[in-house]
Design an enzyme around this catalytic site. Structure first.
Site, PDB file in Angstrom:
ATOM      1  CG  PHE A 174      42.331  31.798  43.673  1.00 18.30           C
ATOM      2  CD1 PHE A 174      42.578  30.907  44.711  1.00 18.30           C
ATOM      3  CD2 PHE A 174      43.174  32.889  43.515  1.00 18.30           C
ATOM      4  CE1 PHE A 174      43.657  31.105  45.579  1.00 18.30           C
ATOM      5  CE2 PHE A 174      44.258  33.089  44.379  1.00 18.30           C
ATOM      6  CZ  PHE A 174      44.493  32.197  45.407  1.00 18.30           C
ATOM      7  CG  ASP A 192      39.712  38.750  41.229  1.00 20.77           C
ATOM      8  OD1 ASP A 192      40.704  39.249  40.655  1.00 20.77           O
ATOM      9  OD2 ASP A 192      39.805  37.941  42.161  1.00 20.77           O
ATOM     10  CE  LYS A 247      48.291  35.988  40.058  1.00 25.53           C
ATOM     11  NZ  LYS A 247      46.968  35.735  40.614  1.00 25.53           N
TER      12      LYS A 247
HETATM   13  C1  LIG Z   1      46.366  35.589  41.970  1.00 31.12           C
HETATM   14  C2  LIG Z   1      44.956  35.983  42.158  1.00 31.12           C
HETATM   15  C3  LIG Z   1      44.510  36.632  43.324  1.00 31.12           C
HETATM   16  C4  LIG Z   1      45.408  36.840  44.508  1.00 31.12           C
HETATM   17  O1  LIG Z   1      46.443  37.708  44.231  1.00 31.12           O
HETATM   18  P1  LIG Z   1      47.696  37.787  45.262  1.00 31.12           P
HETATM   19  O2  LIG Z   1      48.530  38.907  44.702  1.00 31.12           O
HETATM   20  O3  LIG Z   1      48.370  36.462  45.232  1.00 31.12           O
HETATM   21  O4  LIG Z   1      47.129  38.113  46.587  1.00 31.12           O
HETATM   22  C5  LIG Z   1      43.200  37.047  43.388  1.00 31.12           C
HETATM   23  N1  LIG Z   1      42.358  36.848  42.367  1.00 31.12           N
HETATM   24  C6  LIG Z   1      42.748  36.228  41.233  1.00 31.12           C
HETATM   25  C7  LIG Z   1      41.758  36.063  40.128  1.00 31.12           C
HETATM   26  C8  LIG Z   1      44.044  35.759  41.093  1.00 31.12           C
HETATM   27  O5  LIG Z   1      44.410  35.112  39.991  1.00 31.12           O
END
Ligand SMILES: *Cc1c(COP(=O)(O)O)cnc(C)c1O
Length: 389
Positions: A138, A223, A252
């Site tokens: 994701f 990521d 986050k």
């Molecule tokens: C939450 C998340 C995203 C997306 O972040 P947003 O701030 O919602 O755009 C991307 N990569 C990972 C691994 C995530 O957990």
């Protein structure tokens, strides 16, 4: 406004992209949230891994309000000190060289992927632009981040996607070697697939990806939007895997509750993006940066050790529950597989009893604020134990 009227208004006037729980949050302190009727909830969500220091941490509030009463925004056409200091702190702590600031995780990943394509484009010409990501990953909801996301359920209804993305099964080194070609510019992955169900990657797979990147001069993008900023007991989760990424994305947890994200660039990609290549109006906003600076300042070695210890404690207690099949994740990012019960139903029932928790795929996902106390962990565990019985 009564809770009933609010729900009605919300459902009528807000695009229905979220299946909300039946709780109207009013205020919070640390790892405790209160609804509008004064009912107390132990928070095992941290706003999906965002509120690293919990609700309304004093130092964080002071940093943010100090900045917001001084200068709330001025755009990236001008210099601001909180942004430069945050970049200094992030690069110093990671050994990476430069930061690009964005507002969210998806945007952080967009910047990373654009930089990776430009790196190869500048060095090798136009056609080295394929990006390998993992199945069940994701990376966000914007179109490129969504393309990178290796889950068909998120793609449905939104075709066509960007070209030249390919997905590899996680922890399958042979498949990775097949999927990487002479046209690949980057490999991107999470260290623990968060939305994918809190699935840890194998160290040898991650290291194989790194060595492929070195051999072929591709960029390794990690990521860390969910795993980063202390969540796993290290500042970034890649530190557990003995690798040195070329690009690390974060969001986050860094802002402590305000929207900010970004990409950290190592030597290869630090100077790829130039004026006009990329940008955002809000990215690196001084208020968000002031909050982020406080989050990082607090996250010293003792703090990270404490996160690891609390994570181990929580895991041990969870594993001892009869209904729990297994626990995945690291630090205070845990996924709980159940033997017979449905995770979504358990999480709804837990909320009724005063515990906020998350799901990811068929697991319960726990991302408590990193400052949660043992007493609060015990309270939450007790509720979970009750609900599981
Ligand atoms: C939450 C998340 C995203 C997306 O972040 P947003 O701030 O919602 O755009 C991307 N990569 C990972 C691994 C995530 O957990």
């Amino acid at each position: 406004m009564s809770n009933r009227n609010l729900k009605k208004l919300d459902q009528e006037k807000i695009v229905n992209t979220y299946a909300r729980y039946n709780m109207e949050a009013d205020h919070g302190k640390g790892a405790v949230c209160f609804d509008t009727e004064g009912k107390e909830y132990i928070d095992f969500t941290a706003g999906i891994g965002v509120n690293s220091l919990g609700f309304c941490d004093e130092g964080w509030v002071k940093a943010v309000t100090g900045q917001i009463t001084k200068l709330q925004h001025v755009s990236n056409l001008f210099y601001t000190e909180p942004q430069a200091r945050l970049a200094e702190a992030l690069t110093k702590r990671t050994g990476l060289q430069k930061v690009y600031f964005a507002n969210s995780g998806a945007e952080a990943n967009e910047a990373a992927m654009k930089a990776a394509r430009k790196y190869s484009n500048n060095k090798y010409g136009n056609d080295i632009n394929w990006i390998v990501t993992l199945e069940n990953s994701f990376h966000g909801r914007t179109m490129a981040a969504l393309t990178a996301t290796g889950q068909a359920s998120y793609h449905k209804d939104f075709y066509p996607f960007l070209g030249h993305y390919v997905y590899c099964r996680r922890n399958d080194i042979e498949e990775l070697e097949r999927k990487v070609t002479d046209k690949t510019c980057a490999i991107m992955m999470e260290m623990i697939q968060g939305e994918g169900g809190v699935v840890n990657l194998d160290k040898d797979f991650v290291q194989a990806a790194e060595s492929l990147c070195r051999q072929k001069d591709m960029l390794l993008i990690i990521d860390e939007v969910q795993t980063g900023i202390g969540r796993t007991g290290k500042l970034f989760a890649y530190e557990h895997f003995g690798i040195k990424p070329d690009i690390v994305t974060f969001a986050k947890g860094i802002g402590g509750g305000l929207p900010i994200g970004g990409a950290l660039f190592g030597e290869k990609a630090a100077d790829v993006l130039k004026p006009g290549n990329h940008g955002t109006t809000y990215g690196g906003n001084p208020v968000a940066c002031a909050g982020a600076l406080e989050v990082l300042r607090r996250m010293d070695d003792a703090f990270l050790k404490d996160v690891a210890e609390k994570g181990a404690y929580l895991r041990e207690k969870l594993e001892a529950l009869a209904e729990v099949e297994s626990v995945s994740g690291m630090g205070l990012m845990l996924g709980v597989s159940l033997k017979t019960k449905d995770a979504k139903q358990v999480v709804s029932a837990a909320l009724e009893q005063g515990l906020m928790a998350l799901t990811a795929k068929n697991k319960i996902r726990l991302l408590p604020p990193l400052t949660i106390t043992y007493e609060e962990l015990d309270k939450g565990l007790k509720i979970l134990e009750y609900v599981l019985k």
